[in-house]
Design a protein around this motif. Structure first.
Motif, PDB file in Angstrom:
ATOM      1  N   THR A   1       0.592  -1.406  -0.132  1.00  0.00           N
ATOM      2  CA  THR A   1      -0.038   0.137   0.099  1.00  0.00           C
ATOM      3  C   THR A   1       0.875   1.217  -0.032  1.00  0.00           C
ATOM      4  O   THR A   1       0.584   2.338  -0.803  1.00  0.00           O
TER       5      THR A   1
ATOM      6  N   ASN B   1      -1.781  -5.162  11.391  1.00  0.00           N
ATOM      7  CA  ASN B   1      -0.857  -5.011  10.013  1.00  0.00           C
ATOM      8  C   ASN B   1      -0.621  -6.134   9.172  1.00  0.00           C
ATOM      9  O   ASN B   1      -0.668  -7.508   9.763  1.00  0.00           O
TER      10      ASN B   1
ATOM     11  N   THR C   1     -10.913  -2.148   9.671  1.00  0.00           N
ATOM     12  CA  THR C   1      -9.487  -2.211   9.272  1.00  0.00           C
ATOM     13  C   THR C   1      -9.292  -1.408   7.977  1.00  0.00           C
ATOM     14  O   THR C   1     -10.392  -0.682   7.432  1.00  0.00           O
ATOM     15  N   ALA C   2      -8.187  -1.061   7.703  1.00  0.00           N
ATOM     16  CA  ALA C   2      -7.855   0.181   6.581  1.00  0.00           C
ATOM     17  C   ALA C   2      -7.877  -0.639   5.189  1.00  0.00           C
ATOM     18  O   ALA C   2      -8.135  -0.008   3.990  1.00  0.00           O
TER      19      ALA C   2
ATOM     20  N   LYS D   1     -10.986   0.439  -0.136  1.00  0.00           N
ATOM     21  CA  LYS D   1     -10.173   1.206   0.917  1.00  0.00           C
ATOM     22  C   LYS D   1      -8.578   1.260   0.276  1.00  0.00           C
ATOM     23  O   LYS D   1      -8.342   1.400  -0.537  1.00  0.00           O
ATOM     24  N   ASP D   2      -7.784   0.882   1.372  1.00  0.00           N
ATOM     25  CA  ASP D   2      -6.365   0.914   1.283  1.00  0.00           C
ATOM     26  C   ASP D   2      -5.785  -0.270   0.398  1.00  0.00           C
ATOM     27  O   ASP D   2      -4.672  -0.389   0.215  1.00  0.00           O
TER      28      ASP D   2
END
Length: 536
Positions: free
Chosen positions: A253, A404, A429-430, A478-479
């Motif tokens: 990312t 992570n 979560t991202a 999202k990410d």
């Protein structure tokens, strides 16, 4: 080039390991495959090693900025003639490639195993995915790219057509973890759409991409239509961004965000598949044995180095203990090894960096009070980059592994009491790449799937159902990225949309002899009439 070790390794006496031959005929082929990469006089080279052994596999040429830009120039010159090649002919090349991949799969399997450290069954996932992609675009490209007629502004007098034009030269930056499948998923539709391609695969697994490049040439693809440049991003990355008419990137990312920022200044298109922290929800009515077996595959295929693999599992409190026991038993029974056959259930990590990242995540989780239910240790006795499939519980938010991406054979199991809680946690979560839901009630599971913020969601499967269905798009929210691969979107993203309308007879402005008020009144009546016509 010297061969790798050809003598079978002594089998490990402990449970869960298999020995095997770690040499491969592919090493003798490395020189000829490396010749397919763009090179120039005096170019630097790097020596790559096998994850199973740490021994040399290939010496690869490294392109300079100048060589990379020259490759783009050749690709641009070749693009006009390639785009003029009929879509039917492009499809025939892909269908021939499909058969070559399947008929020559032994060499491809050896390549993927030796370069990436995968178990052979995981390597076959790449063979099958490559064949499926070649077949899908080999059969459907003409239909997807065909001009579309649209109702004109004035029936009978306006004829409108929607066309799909190739973008030009596509730059593709491919990762090391799925070197064959992701090459196929990104390169083949770009070629099918009439673009030429300059690809930068990761050095670690470049031979797999070069092997597919060789087969594509045998299938009839002009060599300059797809060129492979090898090198560090810091050296040739600017050339890819500045020379491409479209960029396709798969990777982390942070790197994807930096790349998107650089591309934005040129106003060219891009697609990015980035990181994930993929959840699995096990509902209280799920078949515990099947869910646990599915979790082993979902978490530990390719040693967890799969963008869509599961790293978080949420299990209803009523079945959590039973699931955890079954999952741990199956995980402990998973064999690791370096055999170039189907004996090993899990292979090696691919790079020393990944081994450090996995080891650090597990050590950090332990230091924060997490419980290691299975695995948790590196296994240098099998090979330099092996790490046991690992299950964690009691992972606190402070642990790095909690939020992570690990990108290794590590997953964390959590309980929940209410499905709304599980959905909330899964979405907290991202990332938003992949998810999985397990239940005997598939209607209920599908409803939950629609509420998960992930680009793909599998019911009673970890990732393979969507990954293997190449007719539907795959990508992240999202990410986890921008854009999609596979399906119609995976092809059409490589095209520019063009509309052509031909006007006959009556103009779309009033003639001098008609007052504008009369003209607009007539058009108003006509618009009301058009609303009642079928097919608009």
């Amino acid at each position: 080039m010297s061969s790798m070790v050809d003598k079978p390794a002594e089998p490990d006496s402990r449970p869960g390991t298999v020995g095997g031959v770690v040499g491969a005929p592919v090493v003798a082929r490395a020189d000829s495959l490396a010749e397919r990469a763009v090179r120039g006089p005096g170019a630097e080279s790097v020596t790559m090693t096998a994850p199973f052994t740490g021994l040399r596999t290939a010496v690869l040429p490294q392109a300079s900025d100048r060589l990379a830009r020259a490759a783009f120039a050749r690709a641009r010159r070749a693009q006009c003639s390639w785009a003029a090649t009929s879509v039917a002919q492009r499809q025939r090349i892909l269908l021939r490639l499909h058969e070559l991949v399947l008929s020559r799969q032994k060499e491809g399997l050896d390549l993927v195993q030796v370069e990436a450290g995968k178990a052979r069954l995981d390597a076959f996932d790449e063979i099958s995915a490559t064949a499926l992609v070649a077949d899908y675009y080999g059969r459907h490209s003409a239909r997807l790219l065909a001009p579309r007629r649209a109702p004109g502004a004035l029936p009978l007098l306006t004829r409108a057509t929607h066309l799909r034009q190739p973008r030009g030269v596509v730059g593709i930056i491919s990762p090391w973890n799925y070197p064959l499948a992701l090459t196929a998923m990104d390169v083949l539709p770009a070629l099918a759409a009439g673009n030429t391609v300059v690809q930068k695969p990761d050095n670690q697994t470049a031979l797999s991409a070069l092997w597919l490049h060789e087969l594509a040439g045998e299938a009839g693809l002009p060599r300059d239509a797809w060129q492979i440049v090898l090198g560090r991003g810091s050296v040739i990355g600017d050339a890819i961004v500045e020379e491409s008419d479209y960029v396709c990137f798969t990777g982390s990312t942070p790197t994807g965000k930096r790349l998107a920022s650089a591309i934005a200044g040129r106003l060219t298109g891009y697609s990015l598949e980035l990181g994930g922290k993929n959840p699995m929800i096990v509902l209280p009515d799920a078949d515990v044995a099947k869910a646990a077996a599915g979790a082993v595959t979902a978490c530990f295929s390719s040693a967890g180095q799969l963008c869509v693999s599961v790293e978080r599992i949420y299990v209803h409190d009523s079945i959590r203990d039973r699931f955890l026991a079954e999952f741990a038993n199956r995980t402990n029974a998973l064999t690791m090894g370096s055999a170039l056959d189907y004996r090993a259930g899990m292979g090696s990590l691919t790079t020393p960096e990944q081994l450090r990242a996995v080891s650090d995540h597990v050590a950090d989780a332990r230091s924060h009070g997490a419980t290691v239910v299975a695995g948790g240790n590196a296994r240098p006795d099998i090979g330099p980059l092996f790490f046991e499939p690992t299950i964690l519980t009691d992972v606190p938010e402070e642990a790095a592994v909690f939020a992570n991406e690990t990108f290794g054979p590590v997953t964390s199991v959590y309980g929940y009491s209410d499905v709304e809680e599980a959905i909330e946690k899964a979405n907290a979560t991202a990332f938003g790449l992949n998810a999985s839901v397990w239940s005997r009630d598939t209607r209920r599971a599908r409803e939950i799937a629609t509420r998960l913020k992930a680009g793909t969601v599998n019911v009673n499967e970890g990732y393979a159902a969507t990954f293997g269905t190449v007719g539907v798009p795959m990508g992240g929210m999202k990410d986890s990225g921008v854009g999609r691969r596979n399906g119609a979107e995976g092809l059409l993203k490589y095209t520019e949309s063009q509309s052509i309308a031909i006007q006959r007879g009556l103009r779309l402005r009033p003639p001098r002899t008609v007052h504008p008020a009369m003209w607009t009144a007539a058009l108003t009546a006509g618009l009301r009439l058009l609303r009642r016509l079928p097919g608009r």
